[in-house]
Write a protein that holds these residues in place. Sequence first.
Motif, mmCIF file in Angstrom:
data_model
loop_
_atom_site.group_PDB
_atom_site.id
_atom_site.type_symbol
_atom_site.label_atom_id
_atom_site.label_comp_id
_atom_site.label_asym_id
_atom_site.label_seq_id
_atom_site.Cartn_x
_atom_site.Cartn_y
_atom_site.Cartn_z
ATOM 1 N N ARG A 1 4.753 -20.368 -9.823
ATOM 2 C CA ARG A 1 5.749 -20.885 -10.756
ATOM 3 C C ARG A 1 6.211 -22.283 -10.332
ATOM 4 O O ARG A 1 6.327 -22.580 -9.146
ATOM 5 N N ASP B 1 4.525 -13.271 -7.882
ATOM 6 C CA ASP B 1 5.863 -13.836 -7.789
ATOM 7 C C ASP B 1 6.886 -12.813 -8.277
ATOM 8 O O ASP B 1 6.677 -12.156 -9.299
ATOM 9 N N GLU C 1 8.684 -29.961 -12.733
ATOM 10 C CA GLU C 1 7.773 -29.757 -13.847
ATOM 11 C C GLU C 1 7.253 -31.099 -14.342
ATOM 12 O O GLU C 1 7.846 -32.153 -14.098
ATOM 13 N N GLY D 1 0.715 -25.987 -14.330
ATOM 14 C CA GLY D 1 1.244 -24.754 -14.910
ATOM 15 C C GLY D 1 0.168 -23.799 -15.370
ATOM 16 O O GLY D 1 0.431 -22.620 -15.584
ATOM 17 N N GLY E 1 7.293 -23.812 -4.504
ATOM 18 C CA GLY E 1 6.927 -23.697 -5.908
ATOM 19 C C GLY E 1 5.920 -24.767 -6.271
ATOM 20 O O GLY E 1 5.634 -25.683 -5.498
ATOM 21 N N ARG F 1 10.817 -12.111 -9.477
ATOM 22 C CA ARG F 1 12.005 -12.782 -9.996
ATOM 23 C C ARG F 1 13.219 -12.465 -9.119
ATOM 24 O O ARG F 1 13.507 -11.300 -8.841
#
Length: 220
Positions: free
Chosen positions: A207, A52, A213, A181, A155, A54
């Motif tokens: 991510r 991944d 989440e 995660g 994601g 950024r």
Amino acid sequence: MTDFPAARLNMVESQVRVNAVTDGRVIDALGAVPRERFVPLSRQGIAYVDEDVRISDGNPPRFLMEPRVFAKLAQLAAIGPDDLVLDVGCGTGYSTAVLSRLAGTVVALESDEDLAARAGATLSDLGVDNAVVVTGPLTEGYAKQAPYDVIFINGMVSSVPEALQNQLREDGRLVTVLGDGVSGRARLYMRSGGGFSGRDAFDANIRFLPGFEPAESFVF
């Protein structure tokens, strides 16, 4: 100076083809889209690494999904040339650029207005004319253009929100990575007979997409 066409070819040959991606349309799309255009200038040299990357230093930061997982999810979605696709969490627009080569129309949803603006500008500069970038909460989808043939979530998620489930058309597909995660599994979900069910496809650990989440739990 990085030879981006060579790096792109190497990505396709050493990260994509060797990981059971055999769909020629997916391979051609990955080979045609300049991934480096969708990452910050300071990180263009690592645009094609198998991890991944950024793309935003916000809170939380945002990432471009690693090529291997992205390619396998795109193949899993089995996108047809007439399909309407919702690209959830499009970031700077790389996923949208690739998916637009597979689909009839792509609605690219992004919650970060700065990222959305960057996505729109880059897609326009590259001549992508069958995609539109919209802004809004990622977990709510974009009901205005629903139902969708395919929903692509950029994601990891702890669960698939009901709002997104309800925006799939009958026999529509949703692809994402479901996990905690620490580890995750790519899953293909389908809507059929009014129900929504899924199956595991392959191991993946990427991510979390903001908003997806796990809910925090109280510790006594």
